[in-house]
Write an enzyme that holds these catalytic residues in place. Structure first.
Site, mmCIF file in Angstrom:
data_model
loop_
_atom_site.group_PDB
_atom_site.id
_atom_site.type_symbol
_atom_site.label_atom_id
_atom_site.label_comp_id
_atom_site.label_asym_id
_atom_site.label_seq_id
_atom_site.Cartn_x
_atom_site.Cartn_y
_atom_site.Cartn_z
ATOM 1 N N CYS A 195 -16.410 -6.126 14.862
ATOM 2 C CA CYS A 195 -15.758 -7.553 15.479
ATOM 3 C C CYS A 195 -15.012 -7.243 16.563
ATOM 4 O O CYS A 195 -14.556 -8.293 17.238
ATOM 5 C CB CYS A 195 -15.533 -8.413 14.286
ATOM 6 S SG CYS A 195 -13.781 -7.574 13.736
ATOM 7 N N CYS A 199 -12.534 -4.647 6.723
ATOM 8 C CA CYS A 199 -11.808 -5.206 7.680
ATOM 9 C C CYS A 199 -11.288 -6.579 7.264
ATOM 10 O O CYS A 199 -11.890 -7.354 6.594
ATOM 11 C CB CYS A 199 -12.972 -5.774 8.860
ATOM 12 S SG CYS A 199 -12.486 -6.387 10.249
ATOM 13 N N ASP A 229 0.848 -1.367 0.048
ATOM 14 C CA ASP A 229 -0.094 -0.140 -0.187
ATOM 15 C C ASP A 229 0.726 1.103 -0.036
ATOM 16 O O ASP A 229 1.496 1.451 1.009
ATOM 17 C CB ASP A 229 -1.054 -0.054 1.074
ATOM 18 C CG ASP A 229 -1.882 0.911 1.252
ATOM 19 O OD1 ASP A 229 -2.680 1.119 0.357
ATOM 20 O OD2 ASP A 229 -1.628 2.071 2.284
ATOM 21 N N CYS A 250 -13.206 -2.193 14.261
ATOM 22 C CA CYS A 250 -14.311 -2.738 13.768
ATOM 23 C C CYS A 250 -15.114 -3.098 14.589
ATOM 24 O O CYS A 250 -15.035 -3.445 15.752
ATOM 25 C CB CYS A 250 -13.739 -3.821 12.599
ATOM 26 S SG CYS A 250 -15.163 -4.932 11.911
ATOM 27 N N GLU A 291 -1.760 -1.359 -5.866
ATOM 28 C CA GLU A 291 -3.294 -0.863 -6.084
ATOM 29 C C GLU A 291 -3.099 0.027 -7.365
ATOM 30 O O GLU A 291 -2.046 0.576 -7.528
ATOM 31 C CB GLU A 291 -3.786 0.011 -5.110
ATOM 32 C CG GLU A 291 -5.133 0.521 -5.244
ATOM 33 C CD GLU A 291 -5.462 1.223 -3.915
ATOM 34 O OE1 GLU A 291 -6.854 1.500 -4.043
ATOM 35 O OE2 GLU A 291 -4.938 1.633 -3.019
ATOM 36 N N ASP A 309 -3.090 1.508 7.145
ATOM 37 C CA ASP A 309 -2.263 1.283 5.992
ATOM 38 C C ASP A 309 -1.903 -0.378 6.094
ATOM 39 O O ASP A 309 -1.884 -0.813 4.865
ATOM 40 C CB ASP A 309 -1.111 2.111 6.041
ATOM 41 C CG ASP A 309 -1.270 3.475 5.781
ATOM 42 O OD1 ASP A 309 -2.213 3.824 5.285
ATOM 43 O OD2 ASP A 309 -0.495 4.159 6.467
#
Length: 381
Positions: A331, A310, A173, A329, A257, A338
């Site tokens: 959860c 997530c 990333d 998240c 990406e 990142d």
């Protein structure tokens, strides 16, 4: 003293003059709905050399002149095939001066390079030794905006062979706070080369703006600005080469990406930082080195919500501002923005490698509200 009504332009090289003459002949023929090919422009060049005005073209080798005509032929072929726009010249003041020699235009013996119509070999400081028994097929001599001369030689390198297969895969990333964040959790610091020389560059550009156009002092100031830019570009290129080589050697599959950097630099707030990070150059180096060494680079769709997804449960968050670097998240998993994005890119890349399908953005949460609505509609009578 009044400013002279002209703008200083660098002196044209014989290769550029030959190219301009050939281009003018092609353009004139195009306006008359005719076409001129390479053989015709080559014959014209022979005639032009015999004129008094262009007799100086005989002082240099004919090889670079012929090469410019060949490049022009390629450009017009692409235009006629509707693969490119109508050819045009680059800026004389900004473009890189160059001359290309094929095997008939140079001699390379015992590590010494002699160009056609030159009495002695060039005094070259080699950046690295050439491969053993290398036989260059093309030599390009160029000069950059900072006034530095370079010689690049095209030859086969037998040492560039595919590396042994590895089972490692990594998601990458790119960012600005950190240049790269890997799915392993490693973060590569952004060196910010342009920022380190920003004060020096601003001072040199202010000095350039005060000089009279066309004067010798302005040319000296322009060279100083060009040298600072060259220093920044050299350090950036060197760092990216070392980084991409390490990543390619350590991993079999690299997932990145697919960013549209050209569009992203339109953001006036971030354009300078994005340009300094050189994401496009990083991807280019990664791809050609992966091709050299038998590695695989997978580009994930730019709309894939890698930062909002997530990596533990697959839930997609509605919106996470760029200022939020850590989020939790539902959860209960706390994510570094990142690192989480890099993990999601790796998972998406593995899906591509396994299934051969493209990675599309996830529009809904798996098993979430949209999935429940579909299940209810199926059960209704």
């Amino acid at each position: 003293m009044d400013t002279p009504p002209f703008r200083a332009e660098r002196k044209r090289t014989p290769a550029e003059q030959g190219n301009e003459l050939g281009f003018a002949a092609r353009t004139e023929a195009w306006t008359s709905q005719e076409r001129v090919n390479y053989n015709q422009t080559s014959a014209m060049l022979t005639v032009w050399k015999k004129t008094e005005e262009l007799a100086h073209l005989n002082e240099v080798s004919s090889v670079p002149l012929q090469q410019t005509l060949r490049h022009s032929q390629t450009a017009f072929t692409n235009f006629f095939a509707k693969w490119a726009r109508y050819p045009h010249f680059k800026s004389r003041r900004k473009s890189r001066k160059s001359a290309e020699y094929t095997t008939s235009g140079f001699r390379f013996r015992d590590g010494k390079l002699t160009l056609a119509k030159m009495p002695e070999p060039l005094d070259i400081v080699w950046s690295r030794p050439l491969p053993e028994q290398a036989k260059p097929s093309t030599v390009t001599v160029s000069q950059d905006a900072a006034g530095r001369w370079f010689v690049s030689m095209l030859c086969d390198d037998p040492s560039v062979t595919p590396l042994g297969a590895k089972g490692n895969a990594v998601g990458i990333d790119v960012g600005l706070d950190h240049l790269l964040t890997l799915s392993t959790g490693e973060k590569v610091t952004n060196p910010r080369h342009e920022r380190k020389d920003r004060v020096r560059l601003a001072k040199a550009m202010r000095n350039l703006a005060k000089k009279t156009r066309g004067s010798a002092n302005r040319n000296k100031a322009r060279l100083e600005v060009a040298r600072i830019h060259a220093r920044i570009a050299d350090r950036r290129r060197d760092g990216l080469h070392k980084l991409t080589t390490r990543l390619v050697r350590e991993n079999q599959t690299l997932v990145i990406e697919d960013l549209t950097v050209r569009t992203m630099v339109r953001n006036r707030t971030l354009s300078r930082a994005i340009s300094d990070a050189a994401w496009s150059q990083f991807r280019s180096m990664l791809e050609y080195k992966a091709a050299w060494y038998g590695r695989e680079v997978i580009a994930v769709d730019r709309w894939f919500p890698s930062s909002r997804l997530c990596s533990a449960c697959g839930t997609v968050q509605d919106r996470i501002p760029l200022s939020v670097r850590t989020w939790t998240c539902g959860c209960g998993t706390t994510h570094d923005r990142d690192v989480n994005a890099a993990k999601n890119l790796l998972a998406a890349g593995r899906a591509v490698a396994a299934c051969g399908a493209g990675v599309r953005p996830q529009r809904s949460t798996p098993g979430g509200q949209s999935a429940m609505k579909q299940e209810v509609s199926r059960r209704e009578p």
